[in-house]
Motif scaffolding. Structure first.
Motif, short mmCIF file in Angstrom:
data_model
loop_
_atom_site.label_atom_id
_atom_site.label_comp_id
_atom_site.label_asym_id
_atom_site.label_seq_id
_atom_site.Cartn_x
_atom_site.Cartn_y
_atom_site.Cartn_z
N ASN A 80 1.16 -1.14 0.00
CA ASN A 80 0.11 0.10 -0.06
C ASN A 80 0.96 1.34 0.06
O ASN A 80 2.28 1.18 0.09
N ALA A 88 -2.64 5.29 8.74
CA ALA A 88 -3.35 4.17 9.63
C ALA A 88 -2.38 4.06 10.97
O ALA A 88 -3.19 3.73 11.94
N VAL A 92 -4.10 4.18 14.40
CA VAL A 92 -4.03 3.06 15.57
C VAL A 92 -3.49 3.68 17.04
O VAL A 92 -3.88 3.23 17.93
N VAL A 128 -13.64 -6.51 15.39
CA VAL A 128 -13.41 -5.17 14.35
C VAL A 128 -12.31 -5.88 13.15
O VAL A 128 -12.58 -5.50 12.10
N GLY A 129 -11.31 -6.47 13.63
CA GLY A 129 -10.27 -6.94 12.78
C GLY A 129 -11.07 -8.05 11.74
O GLY A 129 -10.76 -7.95 10.78
N LEU A 131 -14.37 -8.11 10.81
CA LEU A 131 -15.20 -7.28 9.96
C LEU A 131 -14.22 -6.48 8.80
O LEU A 131 -14.75 -6.44 7.77
N THR A 132 -13.00 -6.20 9.36
CA THR A 132 -12.22 -5.37 8.25
C THR A 132 -11.62 -6.15 7.20
O THR A 132 -11.81 -5.75 5.92
N VAL A 133 -11.28 -7.47 7.50
CA VAL A 133 -10.94 -8.39 6.46
C VAL A 133 -12.20 -8.71 5.69
O VAL A 133 -11.86 -8.70 4.42
N VAL A 135 -14.86 -6.86 5.14
CA VAL A 135 -15.19 -5.61 4.09
C VAL A 135 -14.22 -5.68 2.99
O VAL A 135 -14.55 -5.59 2.03
N LYS A 136 -12.83 -5.73 3.46
CA LYS A 136 -11.89 -5.73 2.58
C LYS A 136 -11.99 -6.81 1.11
O LYS A 136 -11.74 -6.40 -0.10
N ASN A 137 -12.38 -8.06 1.70
CA ASN A 137 -12.56 -8.97 0.70
C ASN A 137 -13.68 -8.82 -0.14
O ASN A 137 -13.71 -9.31 -1.48
#
Length: 139
Positions: A80, A88, A92, A128-129, A131-133, A135-137
């Motif tokens: 990235n 980011a 964090v 949250v981790g 869900l983040t993965v 959503v990213k996928n």
């Protein structure tokens, strides 16, 4: 399921070493391990500054020593934007201050003390981790 990443022996040994490090740090320093707290104290407090510095340097030197002894290549690829990663990282950092600690402090030290606050924080981190993965996928 990806069986290639199933490494119970090394995971057990790594987890045991982390647990032992928490115990040793607490016995010799009377403090719990939490990376965000140690980094924050190193930057803002005069107390235990050298201890905090040694701990942070150990985080950097540890993988180098591992590479020397195992002769395994450690490949890291940043896929990235540097600016996106910097933003980011700042988010964090802000989140760890708001949440009163990070995954290492809550997840390792806090759960080991049966702290309800740490258990809730760690469950929240994990949800949250995940869900983040997810959503990213989807994107």
């Amino acid at each position: 399921m990806n069986i290639v990443n199933f490494t119970p022996i090394s995971a057990f040994l790594g987890g045991s070493l982390i647990g032992l490090a928490v115990i040793i740090f607490f016995v010799f320093n009377g403090r719990l391990i939490g990376i965000s707290g140690i980094a924050s104290n190193f930057l803002t407090s005069k107390d235990n500054r050298f201890d905090n510095f040694l701990f942070l340097i150990g985080l950097i030197i540890g993988p180098i020593v591992y590479k020397i002894f195992t002769q395994q290549e450690i490949n890291i690829t940043i896929s990235n934007s540097f600016y996106l990663l910097a933003i980011a990282g700042l988010l964090v950092g802000a989140g760890t201050r708001i949440g009163g600690g990070c995954t290492s402090g809550h997840g390792i030290s806090g759960i080991g003390r049966f702290s309800l606050r740490s258990i809730i924080a760690t469950v929240t981190f994990m949800i949250v981790g995940i869900l983040t993965v997810l959503v990213k996928n989807l994107i």
